[in-house]
Design a protein around this motif. Structure first.
Motif, mmCIF file in Angstrom:
data_model
loop_
_atom_site.group_PDB
_atom_site.id
_atom_site.type_symbol
_atom_site.label_atom_id
_atom_site.label_comp_id
_atom_site.label_asym_id
_atom_site.label_seq_id
_atom_site.Cartn_x
_atom_site.Cartn_y
_atom_site.Cartn_z
ATOM 1 N N UNK A 24 0.858 -1.184 0.000
ATOM 2 C CA UNK A 24 0.000 0.000 0.000
ATOM 3 C C UNK A 24 0.895 1.235 0.000
ATOM 4 N N UNK A 25 0.762 2.056 -1.030
ATOM 5 C CA UNK A 25 1.548 3.279 -1.132
ATOM 6 C C UNK A 25 0.868 4.356 -0.306
ATOM 7 N N UNK A 26 1.502 4.740 0.799
ATOM 8 C CA UNK A 26 0.928 5.755 1.686
ATOM 9 C C UNK A 26 1.342 7.160 1.281
ATOM 10 N N UNK A 27 2.493 7.277 0.647
ATOM 11 C CA UNK A 27 2.977 8.570 0.165
ATOM 12 C C UNK A 27 4.093 8.301 -0.829
ATOM 13 N N UNK A 28 4.702 9.352 -1.335
ATOM 14 C CA UNK A 28 5.816 9.179 -2.260
ATOM 15 C C UNK A 28 7.076 8.680 -1.560
ATOM 16 N N UNK A 29 7.030 8.584 -0.227
ATOM 17 C CA UNK A 29 8.170 8.111 0.546
ATOM 18 C C UNK A 29 7.922 6.801 1.288
ATOM 19 N N UNK A 30 6.648 6.452 1.513
ATOM 20 C CA UNK A 30 6.322 5.358 2.423
ATOM 21 C C UNK A 30 5.498 4.277 1.728
ATOM 22 N N UNK A 31 5.962 3.022 1.839
ATOM 23 C CA UNK A 31 5.255 1.847 1.325
ATOM 24 C C UNK A 31 4.927 0.928 2.488
ATOM 25 N N UNK A 32 3.672 0.561 2.615
ATOM 26 C CA UNK A 32 3.227 -0.321 3.697
ATOM 27 C C UNK A 32 3.162 -1.756 3.180
ATOM 28 N N UNK A 33 3.873 -2.666 3.841
ATOM 29 C CA UNK A 33 3.896 -4.075 3.429
ATOM 30 C C UNK A 33 3.626 -4.967 4.639
ATOM 31 N N UNK A 34 2.662 -4.561 5.450
ATOM 32 C CA UNK A 34 2.416 -5.272 6.708
ATOM 33 C C UNK A 34 1.651 -6.572 6.541
ATOM 34 N N UNK A 35 1.206 -6.877 5.320
ATOM 35 C CA UNK A 35 0.474 -8.130 5.124
ATOM 36 C C UNK A 35 1.390 -9.325 4.900
ATOM 37 N N UNK A 36 2.702 -9.062 4.613
ATOM 38 C CA UNK A 36 3.585 -10.205 4.343
ATOM 39 C C UNK A 36 4.996 -10.058 4.891
ATOM 40 N N UNK A 37 5.374 -8.863 5.398
ATOM 41 C CA UNK A 37 6.765 -8.682 5.778
ATOM 42 C C UNK A 37 6.963 -8.144 7.186
ATOM 43 N N UNK A 38 6.264 -7.074 7.568
ATOM 44 C CA UNK A 38 6.601 -6.473 8.854
ATOM 45 C C UNK A 38 5.440 -6.330 9.838
ATOM 46 N N UNK A 39 4.439 -7.169 9.699
ATOM 47 C CA UNK A 39 3.420 -7.340 10.751
ATOM 48 C C UNK A 39 2.931 -8.781 10.661
ATOM 49 N N UNK A 40 2.086 -9.050 9.680
ATOM 50 C CA UNK A 40 1.856 -10.444 9.286
ATOM 51 C C UNK A 40 3.005 -10.842 8.363
ATOM 52 N N UNK A 110 13.433 6.467 9.802
ATOM 53 C CA UNK A 110 12.755 7.336 8.831
ATOM 54 C C UNK A 110 11.241 7.172 8.918
ATOM 55 N N UNK A 111 10.779 5.920 9.043
ATOM 56 C CA UNK A 111 9.339 5.656 9.052
ATOM 57 C C UNK A 111 8.670 6.217 10.298
ATOM 58 N N UNK A 112 9.308 6.018 11.465
ATOM 59 C CA UNK A 112 8.707 6.457 12.721
ATOM 60 C C UNK A 112 9.116 7.873 13.124
ATOM 61 N N UNK A 113 10.079 8.435 12.380
ATOM 62 C CA UNK A 113 10.548 9.793 12.666
ATOM 63 C C UNK A 113 11.014 9.938 14.111
ATOM 64 N N UNK A 114 11.823 8.984 14.562
ATOM 65 C CA UNK A 114 12.341 9.045 15.923
ATOM 66 C C UNK A 114 13.683 8.343 15.990
ATOM 67 N N UNK A 115 14.460 8.690 17.019
ATOM 68 C CA UNK A 115 15.757 8.074 17.232
ATOM 69 C C UNK A 115 15.661 7.051 18.359
ATOM 70 N N UNK A 116 16.190 5.859 18.102
ATOM 71 C CA UNK A 116 16.210 4.797 19.106
ATOM 72 C C UNK A 116 17.645 4.406 19.418
ATOM 73 N N UNK A 117 17.864 3.968 20.653
ATOM 74 C CA UNK A 117 19.120 3.319 20.990
ATOM 75 C C UNK A 117 18.940 1.823 20.758
ATOM 76 N N UNK A 118 19.796 1.240 19.939
ATOM 77 C CA UNK A 118 19.735 -0.202 19.723
ATOM 78 C C UNK A 118 20.872 -0.860 20.493
ATOM 79 N N UNK A 119 20.595 -2.033 21.029
ATOM 80 C CA UNK A 119 21.574 -2.696 21.897
ATOM 81 C C UNK A 119 21.738 -4.160 21.535
ATOM 82 N N UNK A 120 22.962 -4.642 21.698
ATOM 83 C CA UNK A 120 23.299 -6.052 21.527
ATOM 84 C C UNK A 120 24.220 -6.444 22.681
ATOM 85 N N UNK A 121 23.988 -7.596 23.285
ATOM 86 C CA UNK A 121 24.876 -8.085 24.346
ATOM 87 C C UNK A 121 26.231 -8.468 23.745
#
Length: 206
Positions: A24-40, A110-121
């Protein structure tokens, strides 16, 4: 070579068909693929994606697969399964049990417009490891760069970056390659406009 080419074309076509039919094309920058990749998630498709990444990075003697939660886990685990090596996923969420001896990097989403700290042990990554980074999307390259910095903190090596869907109209792929990383994207999107997806290899065709 002919067999390999047929296998690559099959996987790319499966992905393209999914993107066209269910994306699903939400804008010229964002594509939603939650039916097969990043939700279901489509496990059959993810299995083929894993096989294709293995084909592309054959001979690299990979010892770890690294991704970021949560959308990269499906293609990452299928790739690790094919390689018979561990999958590590960098955590975005704070964990009460992950507080010491950790590798930390800041990543802008980019999608969520926020900065996260990512961690790995630290215990899951060793000097000399040969690490394949896998992620679902590539836009500006922030997540991939953050994961690469984590790998390099411990003296391990990034052998490559595998991306399921690259938005080729954004600079991530170019920036990663300019930084010296090998990037393999299964499908590359050239444009999102008028509710339609145009793939980079089809631009300018009728």
């Amino acid at each position: 070579m002919a067999v390999e080419g047929i296998w690559e074309e099959k996987t790319m076509q499966l992905l393209k068909d999914k993107v066209r039919q269910e994306g699903i094309v939400l804008s010229e920058q964002v594509l939603k693929v939650d039916s097969f990749l990043n939700h279901q998630m489509d496990p059959v498709l993810m299995k083929e994606v894993g096989k294709e990444f293995i084909r592309r990075f054959e001979g690299e003697n990979i010892t770890r697969v690294l991704t970021i939660e949560s959308s990269g886990i499906a293609p990452g685990i299928m790739t690790a399964l094919e390689l018979n090596v561990p999958l590590i996923f960098a955590r975005k969420q704070k964990s009460l049990t992950l507080t010491e001896d950790i590798l930390v990097e800041k990543v802008y989403s980019f999608t969520k417009q926020e900065t996260n700290e990512i961690t790995v042990a630290k215990k899951f990554m060793n000097p000399g490891d040969r690490v394949l980074i896998i992620d679902d999307f590539l836009a500006n390259g922030e997540a991939a760069f953050g994961l690469a910095r984590i790998v390099e903190q411990v003296g391990a090596e990034v052998v490559g970056i595998g991306i399921v869907i690259e938005k080729a109209f954004q600079p991530g792929g170019r920036l990663l390659k300019e930084a010296g990383y090998r990037v393999e994207s299964l499908v590359r999107i050239g444009a999102l406009s008028d509710g339609q997806v145009t793939f980079a290899d089809e631009e300018g065709t009728n």
